[in-house]
Scaffold this active site. Structure first.
Site, PDB file in Angstrom:
ATOM      1  N   ASP A   1      -4.330 -11.996  -0.183  1.00  0.00           N
ATOM      2  CA  ASP A   1      -5.608 -11.341  -0.481  1.00  0.00           C
ATOM      3  C   ASP A   1      -6.531 -12.464  -0.932  1.00  0.00           C
ATOM      4  O   ASP A   1      -6.244 -13.644  -0.684  1.00  0.00           O
ATOM      5  CB  ASP A   1      -5.430 -10.272  -1.564  1.00  0.00           C
ATOM      6  CG  ASP A   1      -6.617  -9.301  -1.657  1.00  0.00           C
ATOM      7  OD1 ASP A   1      -6.592  -8.291  -0.948  1.00  0.00           O
ATOM      8  OD2 ASP A   1      -7.574  -9.565  -2.417  1.00  0.00           O
TER       9      ASP A   1
ATOM     10  N   LYS B   1      -0.611  -2.754  -4.733  1.00  0.00           N
ATOM     11  CA  LYS B   1      -1.480  -3.926  -4.839  1.00  0.00           C
ATOM     12  C   LYS B   1      -1.040  -4.735  -6.051  1.00  0.00           C
ATOM     13  O   LYS B   1      -0.426  -4.201  -6.985  1.00  0.00           O
ATOM     14  CB  LYS B   1      -2.948  -3.507  -5.001  1.00  0.00           C
ATOM     15  CG  LYS B   1      -3.943  -4.547  -4.545  1.00  0.00           C
ATOM     16  CD  LYS B   1      -4.044  -4.652  -3.036  1.00  0.00           C
ATOM     17  CE  LYS B   1      -5.119  -5.661  -2.633  1.00  0.00           C
ATOM     18  NZ  LYS B   1      -5.285  -5.713  -1.174  1.00  0.00           N
TER      19      LYS B   1
END
Length: 443
Positions: A165, A125
């Site tokens: 995201d 991430k």
């Protein structure tokens, strides 16, 4: 002290001030006690210790200049957590709330989510505390160019493949991809969520929301129920929320709520998705404008959407948004199922209360895995120099989500946690990664 308790105490000691990462590690590891106790090889090979320690944590400076010629400095992150089953895969979050702890929590969750898809992708991430809201296209480009000028050293089609995201949409992905290509001279699938003209996949935008509803429908059908005719409360108004609402409506449900950071709407006749798309996707506005389209709807800046009576709740906004009071309100209103569209949107005490109250509960690492699954399908298309139809991608997505539910459900039952999908998803995701780690030795 048990093996799990020992590892968790080390997580807290080694990562001070990272409450979200502590919460994620605790939620996963405590559900694995029966599995690790049954397999001493996991402890002997320090599988849990290696699992909670990222392969690497990359943090860097991101300088950029605004339209007034003023310089700003943000902080960039990429946490490459685990690549036992494939290249690191996970989104880039652009939001002022982003910290290293946030990225570590999301990256840790991504390991198991990616494992559950059945596709060869590891967990990672990244992101920045940069806020794209209110910025001009030129300012966003300047930030993205600066951000990728550092990140490009650590990513690649067979190494680490970031995606979008919160705050990172098609515009941002395009700017980052252009910078990567210029710096490396490589035209490869280093990012997913790309535009259709340069390697993107049909159905990627819809994937997380659609996948959430596909899994919810499978969960209901496994309990002799259906989405058709159900009233659905949705939080959020981004991609996940919009396309979850779209697919739920297509399957015969009625979506009555949506929300953004300033407030939420209630439309008893069913949310007008065309209006929401125009407000959020075209105008990049606020849901307070929704009453201009549907004057009889209600808009509130206090409380939560979970106060509204509903059969299905789909939290699609952000972490820890559904608390114990919300859970009590949902149970009081006889909610049938809660499925997480966001990452860890339900607090631990609320999750426990919902499950103990007999509510069907699908955790985010299973329920919102459709986005990363379709990102992996985009990687496949890029590698083959192919472009599949919307119907082909959607069919593959549906199959993946059905399998995620069935595998998680089977794992829960195997280890004595029947109908507890939180336990089942953690176990199913963990076993695949842990066995790969064992096979590859202490690395």
């Amino acid at each position: 002290m048990s093996y799990v308790s020992e590892v968790l105490s080390h997580v807290v000691a080694k990562n001070p001030g990272e409450a979200e990462f502590h919460q994620a590690a605790k939620e996963v590891l405590e559900s694995l006690e029966s599995v690790v106790d049954a397999n001493p090889q996991y402890r002997k090979n320090a599988v849990l210790e290696r699992l909670v320690e990222p392969d690497r944590q990359i943090m860097f400076r991101v300088p950029w200049i605004d339209d007034n010629g003023v310089a700003h400095v943000n902080r960039g992150f990429r946490v490459q957590f685990n690549n036992a089953i494939g290249p690191y895969k996970g989104g880039l979050r652009l939001h002022p709330s982003v910290t290293l702890g946030t990225i570590k929590f999301l990256g840790f969750e991504q390991i198991f989510k990616n494992s559950l898809t059945g596709l060869p992708i590891g967990g990672g991430k990244g992101g920045s505390d940069f806020d794209p809201k209110g910025k001009s296209d030129r300012e966003v480009f300047e930030f993205c160019r600066s951000f990728m000028s550092e990140l490009y050293k650590y990513v690649g089609a067979d190494v680490d493949v970031p995606a979008g995201d919160i705050g990172t949409g098609a515009r941002e992905i395009g700017f980052m991809y252009g910078t990567y290509k210029k710096l490396t001279g490589l035209y490869e699938g280093v990012l997913t969520g790309k535009g259709l003209t340069y390697g993107g996949s049909l159905a990627r935008k819809e994937a997380t929301g659609y996948g959430l509803v596909y899994l919810t429908q499978e969960m209901l059908e496994a309990h002799k129920d259906t989405l058709k005719g159900k009233t659905v409360a949705v939080s959020g108004a981004g991609n996940v929320a919009i396309y979850a609402a779209e697919k739920a409506t297509a399957l015969g449900a009625k979506v009555v709520t949506m929300s953004d950071s300033t407030g939420w709407i209630y439309d008893k006749d069913g949310v007008d998705l065309a209006a929401v798309k125009e407000i959020k996707e075209v105008k990049r506005g606020r849901l307070s404008d929704y009453k201009n389209y549907r004057p009889k709807s209600e808009y509130s800046t206090s409380g939560h959407v979970w106060q509204v009576k509903c059969d299905i709740a789909l939290p699609c906004a952000t972490q820890n948004e559904l608390n114990i009071d919300d859970a009590r309100a949902l149970v009081k209103n006889k909610v049938v199922a809660v499925a997480e569209g966001a990452n860890m949107p339900t607090t631990p005490d609320a999750t426990e209360f919902l499950i103990k109250s007999g509510v069907l509960f699908a955790p985010g690492k299973a329920a919102n895995a459709g986005g990363v699954a379709t990102s992996a399908l985009e990687m496949s298309q890029n590698s083959q120099r192919l472009s599949w139809t919307f119907e082909e991608v959607d069919a593959k997505l549906h199959g993946i989500m059905v399998n995620i539910y069935r595998n998680a459900s089977a794992a829960a039952e195997k280890y004595g946690h029947k109908d507890n999908l939180v336990m089942g998803a953690n176990i199913a995701g963990f076993v695949k990664v842990a066995d790969a780690m064992l096979a590859q030795g202490i690395q």
